[in-house]
Design an enzyme around this catalytic site. Structure first.
Site, mmCIF file in Angstrom:
data_model
loop_
_atom_site.group_PDB
_atom_site.id
_atom_site.type_symbol
_atom_site.label_atom_id
_atom_site.label_comp_id
_atom_site.label_asym_id
_atom_site.label_seq_id
_atom_site.Cartn_x
_atom_site.Cartn_y
_atom_site.Cartn_z
ATOM 1 C CD GLU A 69 35.793 40.610 27.835
ATOM 2 O OE1 GLU A 69 35.246 41.727 27.741
ATOM 3 O OE2 GLU A 69 35.857 39.987 28.906
ATOM 4 C CG ASP A 127 34.716 35.038 26.739
ATOM 5 O OD1 ASP A 127 35.510 35.835 27.265
ATOM 6 O OD2 ASP A 127 35.058 33.910 26.331
ATOM 7 C CD GLU A 142 41.282 39.292 32.681
ATOM 8 O OE1 GLU A 142 40.261 39.959 32.500
ATOM 9 O OE2 GLU A 142 41.380 38.098 32.412
#
Ligand code: AMP
Length: 459
Positions: A266, A439, A296
């Site tokens: 992750e 998450d 990201e």
């Protein structure tokens, strides 16, 4: 719900990062007391200097008052470990809860009644240990008499271990206080985060446990690794990021030694470009699955030299650019599966030979967004039953538009050698909290992907 039942049959290992999120709901009088303690003139002077790090209490007060004055959310690193006591004597925390990806994911999967959740974090102080949920399926690996055993993390803490506490000061619009003769009214609600950055917090597997990683790998169906953003470029003992990345690489190889266990990484944002690049080049080629958000992937593409594509993603957020970026990433890093989550959609990119069908891949993403919607609605997921709450959350209003743009993108780009699927997100209008949603999406996506592979005899 059916897929969730299948996923819950799995055992998962997760490491490395945990911290305590200590939350203070700030009142005007608390801020006033702080200003009075140091004096308005001194605070003002320090505000002008605008410290980038918190080294002494007045740095904190100055940056806090600055954040309150502008109403902008900010995060400032705390670098002086001795200030823990100062903070703890000045504030009563309204809420203390688990922070850090590995900690959040461990608690989530344990609460969802997964078969076994093994969580490893190199530092486990008593307070950190208490943040883990009290579930019998949650384990922490411990080496005793040179043998691997498992204890509940609450029973496995070590006195004297360092602890990473991120202090989160939530402020509300309209709060007022005085800075000398100036009356300040907070213009917007937001939060000011004092994030702990200490050398003593390391991202690694302690040497006594490392020889047992092959055994741990053989006991689980998948591993979720995170926290690499916490690696520092240099340490005062002479070690550097290369040293810790070499260890991180070895950890993955060791986990896969006895059984080729699937590993998900992750990815979280890494400000420093040099470190970001190192994490990508060292670790991505070793893992099977990577999860990240839209900003990201843009950062990663930039680090890989695709600066134009990266800029386009930052500026226009176009689906076709994200698909293109995803294809580049799985090819260059030879990933089995890449998952990208954004506020309006979640996407998987795999090669065409992936054992799962596009429909199955979409089912996995459906589970992921429903879990995130559950967490956004309730603040926390306490049992598998909670999932029903997420099922009631409608898809975001751009859902249809997203699908349309995606079909367009597929026609434009060559996607025959790939499987690319997308689903719109279920979006909660007034979320209780947004911490840990990414998450949650990644844990839900990866575990349901594994469950579907297992069903096909591919795991
Ligand atoms: P990250 O940027 O990794 O923290 O992930 C945040 C993700 O959580 C977004 O990409 C969305 O898919 C999801 N998300 C954010 N806000 C909400 C919300 N209000 N309801 C449901 N999901 C959300």
């Amino acid at each position: 719900m059916e897929l969730l039942h299948k996923a819950r049959e799995l055992s998962i290992y997760t490491a490395y990062n945990t911290n305590v999120d200590a939350i203070v709901f700030l009142k005007g009088e608390t801020v006033q007391k702080l200003i009075d303690e140091f004096g308005a003139t001194a605070v003002r002077r320090r505000m002008e200097e605008y410290p980038r790090e918190i080294n002494e209490p007045i740095d904190f007060v100055a940056r806090l008052v600055h954040a309150l004055k502008t109403g902008k959310p900010m995060a400032v690193p705390l670098v002086n470990e001795e200030l823990h006591e100062w903070f703890d004597s000045h504030f009563k925390y309204d809420v203390e809860r688990m922070g850090g990806q590995a900690g959040i994911i461990a608690n989530l999967l344990a609460n969802l009644d997964f078969r076994r959740v093994i969580v490893y974090t190199p530092h486990l102080a008593k307070k950190q240990a208490r943040m883990f949920v009290d579930k019998p399926n949650l384990f922490y690996p411990v080496v005793e008499d040179r043998k691997l055993t498992f204890k509940h993390p609450r029973e496995a803490y070590r006195e004297g271990d360092p602890i990473k506490v991120n202090r989160i000061f939530e402020f509300r619009a309209g709060t007022t206080f005085k800075l000398g003769s100036e009356t300040i009214t907070v213009p917007f609600s937001g939060r000011f985060i004092v994030s702990a950055r200490f050398e003593s917090i390391k991202i690694h597997t302690k040497s006594e446990l490392r020889p047992f990683l092959p055994e741990i790998g053989s006991k689980v169906d998948g591993a979720i690794l995170s926290g690499y953003q916490g690696i520092k470029l240099r340490y005062s003992d002479g070690k550097d990021a290369n040293y810790y990345l070499k260890k991180a690489k070895e950890d993955i190889i060791l986990l896969k030694r006895k059984k080729d266990v699937k590993v998900h990484l992750e990815f979280a944002s890494i400000q420093n470009r040099e470190l970001r690049k190192k994490v990508i080049y060292n670790l991505f080629p070793l893992v099977d699955s990577v999860g990240m958000d839209e900003s990201e992937i843009a950062h990663i593409l930039n680090a890989l030299g695709y600066s134009k594509l990266s800029d386009r993603i930052f500026t226009y957020n176009r689906i076709e650019d994200t698909v293109l970026g995803g294809k580049i990433l799985i090819d260059e890093m030879n990933l089995e599966i890449l998952q990208i989550h954004t506020i309006y959609y979640i996407m998987y990119v795999t090669h065409a030979d992936n054992p799962l069908s596009e429909e199955e891949l979409m089912q996995s993403l459906e589970l992921a967004t429903t879990l995130a919607a559950t967490r956004a609605s309730l603040g926390d997921i306490k049992s598998p039953e909670d999932f029903k709450v997420g099922l009631k959350v409608p898809y975001n209003e751009r859902g249809e538009y997203v699908k349309l743009r995606f079909e367009e993108a597929k026609r434009k780009l060559r996607t025959r050698e790939y499987k690319v699927v997308i689903i719109p997100t279920r979006l909660v209008k007034d979320p209780v909290s947004t911490v840990g949603l990414g998450d949650t999406i990644s844990a839900g996506a990866f575990t349901s992907y594994l469950a579907l592979l297992k069903e096909k005899g591919e795991l």
